[in-house]
Scaffold this motif. Structure first.
Motif, PDB file in Angstrom:
ATOM      1  N   GLU A   1      -4.043 -12.051  -3.945  1.00 33.04           N
ATOM      2  CA  GLU A   1      -4.854 -11.867  -5.147  1.00 33.04           C
ATOM      3  C   GLU A   1      -6.344 -11.792  -4.850  1.00 33.04           C
ATOM      4  O   GLU A   1      -7.083 -11.080  -5.521  1.00 33.04           O
ATOM      5  N   ASP A   2      -6.803 -12.539  -3.853  1.00 32.71           N
ATOM      6  CA  ASP A   2      -8.239 -12.589  -3.571  1.00 32.71           C
ATOM      7  C   ASP A   2      -8.670 -11.605  -2.491  1.00 32.71           C
ATOM      8  O   ASP A   2      -9.787 -11.675  -1.990  1.00 32.71           O
ATOM      9  N   SER A   3      -7.792 -10.656  -2.135  1.00 32.63           N
ATOM     10  CA  SER A   3      -8.139  -9.725  -1.051  1.00 32.63           C
ATOM     11  C   SER A   3      -9.038  -8.588  -1.522  1.00 32.63           C
ATOM     12  O   SER A   3      -9.822  -8.039  -0.749  1.00 32.63           O
ATOM     13  N   GLY A   4      -8.902  -8.191  -2.781  1.00 32.97           N
ATOM     14  CA  GLY A   4      -9.622  -7.025  -3.277  1.00 32.97           C
ATOM     15  C   GLY A   4      -9.009  -5.713  -2.826  1.00 32.97           C
ATOM     16  O   GLY A   4      -9.558  -4.636  -3.088  1.00 32.97           O
ATOM     17  N   GLY A   5      -7.858  -5.795  -2.160  1.00 27.06           N
ATOM     18  CA  GLY A   5      -7.244  -4.588  -1.614  1.00 27.06           C
ATOM     19  C   GLY A   5      -6.860  -3.569  -2.664  1.00 27.06           C
ATOM     20  O   GLY A   5      -7.125  -2.371  -2.523  1.00 27.06           O
ATOM     21  N   LYS A   6      -6.236  -4.037  -3.735  1.00 24.23           N
ATOM     22  CA  LYS A   6      -5.762  -3.108  -4.760  1.00 24.23           C
ATOM     23  C   LYS A   6      -6.905  -2.439  -5.515  1.00 24.23           C
ATOM     24  O   LYS A   6      -6.719  -1.378  -6.115  1.00 24.23           O
ATOM     25  N   GLU A   7      -8.083  -3.065  -5.483  1.00 22.42           N
ATOM     26  CA  GLU A   7      -9.236  -2.516  -6.195  1.00 22.42           C
ATOM     27  C   GLU A   7     -10.176  -1.742  -5.279  1.00 22.42           C
ATOM     28  O   GLU A   7     -11.189  -1.207  -5.739  1.00 22.42           O
TER      29      GLU A   7
ATOM     30  N   ARG B   1      -8.889   5.971  -2.920  1.00 19.84           N
ATOM     31  CA  ARG B   1      -9.202   7.400  -2.812  1.00 19.84           C
ATOM     32  C   ARG B   1      -8.458   8.033  -1.641  1.00 19.84           C
ATOM     33  O   ARG B   1      -7.838   9.094  -1.778  1.00 19.84           O
ATOM     34  N   ASN B   2      -8.519   7.388  -0.478  1.00 16.51           N
ATOM     35  CA  ASN B   2      -7.866   7.961   0.697  1.00 16.51           C
ATOM     36  C   ASN B   2      -6.350   8.018   0.536  1.00 16.51           C
ATOM     37  O   ASN B   2      -5.700   8.961   1.001  1.00 16.51           O
ATOM     38  N   THR B   3      -5.777   7.004  -0.118  1.00 17.01           N
ATOM     39  CA  THR B   3      -4.331   7.005  -0.344  1.00 17.01           C
ATOM     40  C   THR B   3      -3.930   8.151  -1.263  1.00 17.01           C
ATOM     41  O   THR B   3      -2.926   8.839  -1.031  1.00 17.01           O
ATOM     42  N   THR B   4      -4.722   8.373  -2.296  1.00 15.98           N
ATOM     43  CA  THR B   4      -4.448   9.477  -3.220  1.00 15.98           C
ATOM     44  C   THR B   4      -4.583  10.824  -2.527  1.00 15.98           C
ATOM     45  O   THR B   4      -3.702  11.695  -2.641  1.00 15.98           O
ATOM     46  N   PHE B   5      -5.679  11.014  -1.787  1.00 21.52           N
ATOM     47  CA  PHE B   5      -5.893  12.290  -1.091  1.00 21.52           C
ATOM     48  C   PHE B   5      -4.789  12.543  -0.070  1.00 21.52           C
ATOM     49  O   PHE B   5      -4.286  13.662   0.048  1.00 21.52           O
TER      50      PHE B   5
ATOM     51  N   LEU C   1       0.828  -1.209   0.000  1.00 21.22           N
ATOM     52  CA  LEU C   1       0.000   0.000   0.000  1.00 21.22           C
ATOM     53  C   LEU C   1       0.863   1.259   0.000  1.00 21.22           C
ATOM     54  O   LEU C   1       0.513   2.260  -0.640  1.00 21.22           O
ATOM     55  N   MET C   2       1.993   1.219   0.682  1.00 21.48           N
ATOM     56  CA  MET C   2       2.897   2.371   0.644  1.00 21.48           C
ATOM     57  C   MET C   2       3.355   2.646  -0.786  1.00 21.48           C
ATOM     58  O   MET C   2       3.533   3.803  -1.182  1.00 21.48           O
ATOM     59  N   ASN C   3       3.527   1.584  -1.564  1.00 21.64           N
ATOM     60  CA  ASN C   3       3.963   1.748  -2.953  1.00 21.64           C
ATOM     61  C   ASN C   3       2.966   2.558  -3.774  1.00 21.64           C
ATOM     62  O   ASN C   3       3.361   3.281  -4.697  1.00 21.64           O
ATOM     63  N   VAL C   4       1.675   2.440  -3.459  1.00 23.06           N
ATOM     64  CA  VAL C   4       0.663   3.208  -4.193  1.00 23.06           C
ATOM     65  C   VAL C   4       0.921   4.699  -4.011  1.00 23.06           C
ATOM     66  O   VAL C   4       0.910   5.482  -4.969  1.00 23.06           O
TER      67      VAL C   4
ATOM     68  N   TRP D   1      -5.913  -0.185   4.734  1.00 21.32           N
ATOM     69  CA  TRP D   1      -6.749  -1.286   4.242  1.00 21.32           C
ATOM     70  C   TRP D   1      -6.768  -2.377   5.293  1.00 21.32           C
ATOM     71  O   TRP D   1      -5.727  -2.696   5.883  1.00 21.32           O
ATOM     72  N   ILE D   2      -7.949  -2.934   5.543  1.00 22.95           N
ATOM     73  CA  ILE D   2      -8.067  -4.100   6.414  1.00 22.95           C
ATOM     74  C   ILE D   2      -8.996  -5.116   5.769  1.00 22.95           C
ATOM     75  O   ILE D   2      -9.938  -4.755   5.061  1.00 22.95           O
ATOM     76  N   GLY D   3      -8.711  -6.384   6.021  1.00 21.34           N
ATOM     77  CA  GLY D   3      -9.586  -7.445   5.551  1.00 21.34           C
ATOM     78  C   GLY D   3     -10.700  -7.700   6.545  1.00 21.34           C
ATOM     79  O   GLY D   3     -10.879  -6.972   7.525  1.00 21.34           O
ATOM     80  N   GLU D   4     -11.450  -8.748   6.294  1.00 19.15           N
ATOM     81  CA  GLU D   4     -12.523  -9.113   7.212  1.00 19.15           C
ATOM     82  C   GLU D   4     -11.937  -9.563   8.546  1.00 19.15           C
ATOM     83  O   GLU D   4     -10.778  -9.952   8.640  1.00 19.15           O
TER      84      GLU D   4
END
Length: 233
Positions: free
Chosen positions: A175-181, A187-191, A27-30, A162-165
């Protein structure tokens, strides 16, 4: 908008040493990629890759530590305009590495800059949080409070995460986390990234904060500005 004269340092406080995968780094990479595209100079550090001693002295080898990489890391932080701390969530809290980083920052906070202000004045801080359980806001609250208390400036929405369930499950980079999508996270990372850039740019253009009313050295010399000390009435 031109951010080319800015420098940012991202410190990942994962408990994992390189080259083990860090979901927090993902996530830091984003955020880092946005800054790089804006031609900001970016440096990335994984704290666990260094021998950073526990303690509050500028160099803990003076207290018997065999090695302490903190003096070198501190110089890197001081060379940057922006500090972003990344941490996973463990038992609802930031990592022990993140706590150690904040403690070492605190150990330097009595130093002053050329205006007599505390040393981190004029620098901007934010944080990135990942985990598989609730705690993003709780961890961000502690990190951002600590940074502003030490003198860093915190812009609006200076955290993302980002947090999972709840319970065991996929992490951010899986791959199945949906985190990147995840729209909310993206939005929050960009802001966060752009708010850090805007504040850092404004501070740098203005030479940081004016020293009127906030210089520790002036206070120690007896200056009180418009503070009325009852002892002298």
């Amino acid at each position: 908008m031109d951010f080319t004269n800015l420098k940012a340092i991202y410190i990942n406080c994962t408990l994992k040493s390189s080259p083990e995968q860090s979901h927090t780094e993902g996530l830091m990479n984003v955020s880092m990629e946005i800054m790089k595209k804006e031609r900001v100079e970016v440096e990335y550090i994984r704290l666990a890759d260094y021998k950073v001693a526990v303690g509050l002295l500028p160099d803990m080898t003076e207290k018997g530590a065999e090695k302490d990489d903190w003096p070198m890391l501190y110089e890197k932080i001081m060379a940057a305009d922006i500090l972003v701390i990344g941490t996973p969530i463990w038992l609802g809290e930031k990592s022990s590495e993140a706590t150690k980083l904040i403690e070492r920052l605190y150990g330097m906070s009595a130093k002053t800059n050329s205006k007599g202000q505390y040393i981190y004045y004029g620098k901007v801080g934010g944080c990135v949080i990942t985990g598989n359980e609730d705690g993003i806001k709780h961890c961000a609250m502690g990190i951002l409070y600590a940074l502003q208390h030490l003198g860093f400036s915190i812009p609006p929405q200076a955290d993302c995460g980002w947090i999972g369930e709840a319970g065991p499950g996929p992490s951010y980079m899986d791959e199945d986390s949906g985190g990147k999508e995840n729209e909310f996270t993206n939005r929050n990372t960009t802001f966060m990234t752009y708010n850090l850039l805007h504040m850092a740019k404004m501070l740098k253009q203005n030479g940081g904060y004016p020293s009127y009313g906030n210089s520790r050295e002036s206070w120690d010399d007896g200056t009180r500005w418009n503070f009325d000390n009852p002892e002298y009435r």
